[in-house]
Design an enzyme around this catalytic site. Structure first.
Site, short mmCIF file in Angstrom:
data_model
loop_
_atom_site.label_atom_id
_atom_site.label_comp_id
_atom_site.label_asym_id
_atom_site.label_seq_id
_atom_site.Cartn_x
_atom_site.Cartn_y
_atom_site.Cartn_z
N ASN A 55 0.83 -1.22 0.00
CA ASN A 55 0.00 0.00 0.00
C ASN A 55 0.86 1.26 0.00
O ASN A 55 0.36 2.35 0.27
CB ASN A 55 -0.90 0.02 1.24
CG ASN A 55 -1.85 -1.15 1.27
OD1 ASN A 55 -2.44 -1.51 0.25
ND2 ASN A 55 -1.99 -1.78 2.42
N HIS A 141 -14.02 -1.78 6.33
CA HIS A 141 -12.85 -2.51 6.83
C HIS A 141 -13.12 -3.17 8.19
O HIS A 141 -13.90 -2.65 8.99
CB HIS A 141 -11.70 -1.50 6.98
CG HIS A 141 -10.37 -2.10 7.26
ND1 HIS A 141 -9.82 -2.12 8.52
CD2 HIS A 141 -9.46 -2.68 6.44
CE1 HIS A 141 -8.63 -2.68 8.47
NE2 HIS A 141 -8.38 -3.03 7.22
N GLU A 186 -16.06 4.42 3.99
CA GLU A 186 -14.69 4.69 3.55
C GLU A 186 -14.76 5.57 2.31
O GLU A 186 -15.76 5.53 1.59
CB GLU A 186 -13.97 3.38 3.22
CG GLU A 186 -13.90 2.44 4.40
CD GLU A 186 -13.22 1.11 4.09
OE1 GLU A 186 -12.53 1.01 3.06
OE2 GLU A 186 -13.38 0.17 4.88
N SER A 190 -10.92 -0.63 0.35
CA SER A 190 -9.60 -1.28 0.30
C SER A 190 -9.54 -2.49 -0.61
O SER A 190 -8.48 -2.82 -1.14
CB SER A 190 -9.17 -1.67 1.71
OG SER A 190 -10.18 -2.40 2.36
N ASP A 215 -13.46 6.94 6.59
CA ASP A 215 -12.12 6.36 6.67
C ASP A 215 -11.40 6.61 5.34
O ASP A 215 -11.85 6.15 4.29
CB ASP A 215 -12.28 4.86 6.96
CG ASP A 215 -10.96 4.10 7.03
OD1 ASP A 215 -9.98 4.52 6.38
OD2 ASP A 215 -10.92 3.07 7.73
N HIS A 218 -7.07 4.60 2.23
CA HIS A 218 -6.46 4.39 0.91
C HIS A 218 -6.46 5.64 0.04
O HIS A 218 -6.00 5.60 -1.10
CB HIS A 218 -7.13 3.22 0.20
CG HIS A 218 -6.88 1.94 0.92
ND1 HIS A 218 -5.73 1.21 0.75
CD2 HIS A 218 -7.60 1.30 1.87
CE1 HIS A 218 -5.76 0.16 1.54
NE2 HIS A 218 -6.88 0.19 2.24
N LYS A 245 0.03 3.81 4.78
CA LYS A 245 -0.15 3.41 3.38
C LYS A 245 0.49 4.46 2.46
O LYS A 245 1.69 4.50 2.34
CB LYS A 245 -1.63 3.16 3.14
CG LYS A 245 -2.04 1.92 3.93
CD LYS A 245 -3.49 1.61 4.00
CE LYS A 245 -3.65 0.32 4.82
NZ LYS A 245 -5.01 0.11 5.31
C1 PLP Z 1 -5.41 -0.49 6.56
C2 PLP Z 1 -6.72 0.04 6.95
C3 PLP Z 1 -6.96 0.45 8.27
C4 PLP Z 1 -5.97 0.21 9.36
O1 PLP Z 1 -4.94 1.11 9.33
P1 PLP Z 1 -3.53 0.73 9.97
O2 PLP Z 1 -2.88 2.03 10.18
O3 PLP Z 1 -2.85 -0.15 8.97
O4 PLP Z 1 -3.82 0.01 11.24
C5 PLP Z 1 -8.16 1.05 8.55
N1 PLP Z 1 -9.10 1.23 7.60
C6 PLP Z 1 -8.91 0.82 6.33
C7 PLP Z 1 -9.98 1.05 5.33
C8 PLP Z 1 -7.73 0.21 5.97
O5 PLP Z 1 -7.54 -0.23 4.73
#
Ligand code: PLP
Length: 393
Positions: A55, A141, A186, A190, A215, A218, A245
């Protein structure tokens, strides 16, 4: 009544059963050892492989500025942060970086949390009580699902990106006496690489007096003004994202009003009961925030590459779903087909994650291709060539 057998030899039978079941369904997971070589190349068992599963969309994890600033902050502020920020004080570099972030995200303030997973797990319980209602996108997620469960309030899932269904659920629950309603989704999904409609969501949240939580895991670094996500400059109450990421580092943030930040400092258990990130990581985040806004060319390049990969895959007859971003699913449906394709890629020097249930719904197994600006024509030709020659899905 007969006692269940409880001798040492069978108390772990549940583990044998689970593992056997996963192997049978091609869903058994293992950790794979990799050695980073450079950017998108890793070494696995001595062989160099092109990585299509990272990522690190902008290649920042190996950027010298992040590494230098990590050392600088470590030397200035120490190797560890010694406690939660509420216990022995919040090291100055945290709030300085938060101020920079809030300015970039165009929000009043921001709060750094230890990881996206921890943020999502503890954010939703912090803003809800037992009488609240959470409306959650079906493809959210796992960390958001865990957070919603931990809220112990009513949680309803709306069909993925189906805002008609969301409003139906809002209408159907209109006359119930909920303490508050939280809509959580989101901005970029993801596993599908599609986007949500932030403007429409914020209109709905306003119409129903709901709190909107988005969220941006990404999208951070990759999309929106200055790479600051699809919510940047928009009317979203609580935006979270990760630095792990597109920003190439680690840690997470919440961008929100000052009032909400103050509230979270009092209520968010992930902040209160966990040792703060080490200063070196704050140094990396600080450097990433310096670099990301000016990486417009890289963002355009990444979008062009993704567009091209999707177009070529469609020509070859592959289903890439609703992707419009650097995340491109190659949907094969069956888990065994996904695993086969992933093994074929691996045999040919490429790593791409095989995503199977329970991460995605049954029958929606896929290879998840994550593109980075560091993938060059050679890397992409290798990938597309192999997929062209092995089209059996
Ligand atoms: C990866 C991810 C997370 C978690 O984030 P980290 O910092 O890796 O713990 C949360 N939400 C989504 C949509 C993700 O893809």
């Amino acid at each position: 009544m007969e006692m269940p057998e409880m001798n040492p030899s069978n108390k772990f039978k549940f583990i044998d059963d689970e593992i056997a079941g996963r192997r049978k369904n091609f869903c058994y997971r293992e950790l794979k050892e990799v050695e980073p070589v450079s950017g998108v190349v890793v070494r696995v068992d001595g062989n160099e492989m092109i990585n299509f599963s990272s990522n690190d969309y902008l290649g920042l994890s190996c950027h010298p500025l992040l590494q230098e600033r990590a050392l600088e902050f470590m030397h200035r502020f120490g190797a560890g942060s010694a406690s939660s920020r509420l216990v022995c004080g919040s090291i100055t570099c945290f709030s300085e970086t938060e101020k920079k972030l809030a300015a970039l995200k165009k929000t009043e303030s921001a709060l750094i949390l230890n990881s996206g997973f921890q943020a999502n797990m503890t954010l939703l319980p912090a803003i809800t009580d037992r009488k609240s209602l959470i409306l959650s996108d079906r493809l959210n997620h796992n960390s958001l699902i865990q957070g919603a469960l931990l809220s112990r309030c009513r949680v309803l899932r709306f069909r993925h990106n189906d805002l008609g269904h969301l409003t139906e659920l809002l209408d159907a629950n209109r006359h119930e006496a909920f303490s508050r309603i939280v809509i959580v989704t989101e901005s970029v999904f993801s596993m599908d690489g599609d986007r949500s409609d932030i403007d429409a969501l914020s209109d709905i949240a306003a119409d129903y007096n709901a709190i909107l939580v988005v969220d941006e895991a990404h999208a951070t670094g990759v999309l929106g003004p200055g790479g600051m996500g699809l919510c940047c400059g928009k009317d979203v109450d609580i935006v979270m994202g990760t630095f792990g990421k597109g920003c190439g580092s680690f840690g997470a943030y919440v961008a929100c009003s000052e009032k909400i930040r103050d509230y979270l400092v009092n209520k968010c258990t992930g902040l209160i009961y966990s040792t703060a990130l080490p200063p070196s990581v704050i140094g990396e985040i600080d450097a990433a925030l310096e670099l990301v806004p000016s990486m417009e060319d890289e963002r355009r390049d990444l979008a062009d590459k993704a567009e091209n990969v999707r177009r070529v895959l469609a020509e070859y007859g592959y289903d890439t779903g609703m992707s419009t971003t650097q995340i491109i699913p190659v949907i094969t449906g069956r888990s065994d087909r996904t695993l086969e394709l992933s093994m074929l890629l691996e045999k040919n020097g490429m790593l791409a994650s095989a995503i199977r249930p329970p991460t995605v719904p049954e029958g929606a197994s896929r290879i998840r291709i994550a593109l980075s600006v560091l993938h060059d024509d050679y890397h992409l030709d290798r990938l597309l060539g192999l997929l062209r020659d092995n089209k059996t899905v």
